[in-house]
Design a protein around this motif. Structure first.
Motif, short mmCIF file in Angstrom:
data_model
loop_
_atom_site.label_atom_id
_atom_site.label_comp_id
_atom_site.label_asym_id
_atom_site.label_seq_id
_atom_site.Cartn_x
_atom_site.Cartn_y
_atom_site.Cartn_z
N LYS A 147 0.84 -1.21 0.00
CA LYS A 147 0.00 0.00 0.00
C LYS A 147 0.87 1.26 0.00
O LYS A 147 0.59 2.23 -0.71
N THR A 148 1.92 1.24 0.80
CA THR A 148 2.82 2.39 0.86
C THR A 148 3.52 2.62 -0.47
O THR A 148 3.65 3.76 -0.94
N ILE A 149 3.97 1.53 -1.10
CA ILE A 149 4.65 1.64 -2.40
C ILE A 149 3.71 2.23 -3.45
O ILE A 149 4.09 3.12 -4.22
N LEU A 150 2.48 1.75 -3.48
CA LEU A 150 1.50 2.27 -4.44
C LEU A 150 1.24 3.75 -4.21
O LEU A 150 1.17 4.55 -5.14
N ASN A 151 1.13 4.11 -2.94
CA ASN A 151 0.85 5.51 -2.59
C ASN A 151 2.01 6.43 -3.00
O ASN A 151 1.79 7.49 -3.60
N LYS A 152 3.24 6.01 -2.73
CA LYS A 152 4.39 6.86 -3.02
C LYS A 152 4.78 6.84 -4.50
O LYS A 152 5.13 7.86 -5.07
N ARG A 153 4.69 5.67 -5.11
CA ARG A 153 5.16 5.55 -6.49
C ARG A 153 4.14 6.05 -7.50
O ARG A 153 4.51 6.65 -8.51
N CYS A 154 2.86 5.82 -7.23
CA CYS A 154 1.82 6.15 -8.22
C CYS A 154 0.98 7.35 -7.82
O CYS A 154 0.07 7.73 -8.56
N ALA A 155 1.26 7.94 -6.66
CA ALA A 155 0.51 9.12 -6.19
C ALA A 155 -0.98 8.84 -6.15
O ALA A 155 -1.81 9.61 -6.64
N VAL A 156 -1.34 7.71 -5.54
CA VAL A 156 -2.74 7.30 -5.41
C VAL A 156 -3.15 7.44 -3.95
O VAL A 156 -2.34 7.20 -3.04
N ALA A 157 -4.40 7.83 -3.72
CA ALA A 157 -4.89 8.02 -2.36
C ALA A 157 -4.76 6.73 -1.55
O ALA A 157 -4.97 5.63 -2.10
N PRO A 158 -4.44 6.82 -0.27
CA PRO A 158 -4.30 5.61 0.56
C PRO A 158 -5.54 4.72 0.55
O PRO A 158 -5.41 3.49 0.59
N SER A 159 -6.73 5.34 0.49
CA SER A 159 -7.96 4.53 0.46
C SER A 159 -8.03 3.69 -0.81
O SER A 159 -8.45 2.53 -0.78
N TYR A 160 -7.59 4.27 -1.94
CA TYR A 160 -7.56 3.52 -3.19
C TYR A 160 -6.52 2.40 -3.12
O TYR A 160 -6.74 1.29 -3.60
N CYS A 161 -5.35 2.71 -2.53
CA CYS A 161 -4.30 1.70 -2.39
C CYS A 161 -4.80 0.49 -1.62
O CYS A 161 -4.52 -0.66 -1.99
N ALA A 162 -5.52 0.75 -0.56
CA ALA A 162 -6.06 -0.35 0.25
C ALA A 162 -7.02 -1.21 -0.56
O ALA A 162 -7.00 -2.44 -0.46
N LYS A 163 -7.85 -0.57 -1.36
CA LYS A 163 -8.81 -1.32 -2.18
C LYS A 163 -8.10 -2.13 -3.26
O LYS A 163 -8.49 -3.27 -3.54
N LEU A 164 -7.07 -1.56 -3.87
CA LEU A 164 -6.34 -2.30 -4.89
C LEU A 164 -5.71 -3.56 -4.32
O LEU A 164 -5.78 -4.64 -4.92
N VAL A 165 -5.11 -3.43 -3.15
CA VAL A 165 -4.48 -4.59 -2.52
C VAL A 165 -5.55 -5.61 -2.12
O VAL A 165 -5.35 -6.82 -2.26
N GLU A 166 -6.70 -5.13 -1.64
CA GLU A 166 -7.78 -6.05 -1.26
C GLU A 166 -8.29 -6.83 -2.47
O GLU A 166 -8.56 -8.03 -2.39
#
Length: 301
Positions: A147-166
């Motif tokens: 989730k942290t990598i997605l947030n930092k690398r792709c500039a995506v909101a943390p809530s979206y990162c959590a959903k992508l991983v889920e």
């Protein structure tokens, strides 16, 4: 380690931090030894010259090189590495009839996915060959780190990162019987998450549609495609995904983008023509073209 677990990225990061140039060779069942050692090519003057391969360059100049998917490489490639991996650490290039001693900074790394049904075509490397390396087993990236990598690398909101991983974990639980998509990574890997996140979706419905465009279009059966749509709608809490809705919006957006780009190019050409016009007639034609470009821009809105 498994696919998309960061094996190659780890070596690349260490090379950058230590100031070494990084190179990689992607192996497959048809990898030719020339990719490693080099071959004769024709230069600009028509003469044959030897162009060194990636491994020869790395050995000479002290680069760090990764041999990706080494257990997919043919036997002749593995045999050519034996002498370099022995205690005498030498690389023989038959075309040059030269034996090269590695640069002091030279480092060789290799990666592989585990052999077996999950990763087709991977051979079991002999114990003697593997003993020439120091083995490190890399596991899946933990969810919180991903989730942290997605947030930092792709500039995506943390809530979206959590959903992508889920979504990824839910799809991995739904192992499919199809050989093409066997194993827990059959539907999705971390690389797919990066491609999905980089689409910069706006809203969960758009996120679900983009997810299917990235993940679902490669699926071969309707059963797998339906399962993908079900998981996306369930995890992201969106209405059922319909093909006509997803692709109508995408086609309309792509058409508008092409119109905008064409109008901008036409306006730029018209403006340049107006500035360089050598007669009143040419200037009038340029102004007319500029007006046409402006009309096209309004049409695309």
């Amino acid at each position: 380690g498994p696919t998309s677990s960061g094996k190659t990225s780890l070596v690349e990061y260490l090379a950058q931090r230590t100031g070494h140039r990084f190179m990689r060779i992607n192996n497959h069942e048809h990898t030719d030894l020339q990719e490693y050692l080099g071959s004769y090519v024709t230069d600009a003057s028509g003469n044959l010259t030897f162009q060194e391969g990636a491994l020869v360059q790395a050995v000479r100049k002290g680069y760090w090189i990764v041999l990706d998917e080494l257990n997919l490489a043919p036997s002749d490639v593995l045999e050519a590495l034996n002498r370099l991996l022995d205690d005498n650490r030498e690389l023989f290039v038959p075309e040059l009839q030269e034996t090269i001693t590695p640069h002091p900074h030279f480092m060789l790394f290799a990666t592989q996915n585990p052999p077996g049904a999950t990763y087709g075509g991977r051979k079991v490397l002999s114990k003697a060959f593997r003993n020439r390396f120091m083995e490190i087993h890399v596991g899946d990236i933990p969810d919180e780190e991903l989730k942290t990598i997605l947030n930092k690398r792709c500039a995506v909101a943390p809530s979206y990162c959590a959903k992508l991983v889920e979504v990824m974990r839910e799809l991995q639980r739904r192992r499919q019987a199809s050989r093409a998509f066997a194993g827990k990574d059959g539907f999705i890997t971390a690389r797919d998450l990066f491609r999905w996140a980089n689409r910069q979706s706006n809203g969960y419905e758009e996120l679900a549609a983009d997810g299917f465009r990235v993940l679902g279009e490669r699926l071969r059966s309707e059963e797998e495609r339906d399962a993908m749509k079900t998981v996306l709608a369930k995890v992201l809490k969106t209405p059922p995904l319909l093909d006509e809705n997803m692709y109508a919006a995408a086609e309309e957006g792509a058409l508008k983008l092409r119109l905008d780009e064409a109008a901008a190019r036409a306006a730029k050409r018209a403006e340049e023509a107006e500035k360089s016009a050598s007669s009143a007639v040419a200037a009038a034609d340029a102004r007319s073209a500029k007006q046409d470009a402006s009309d096209a821009a309004q049409l695309s809105e």
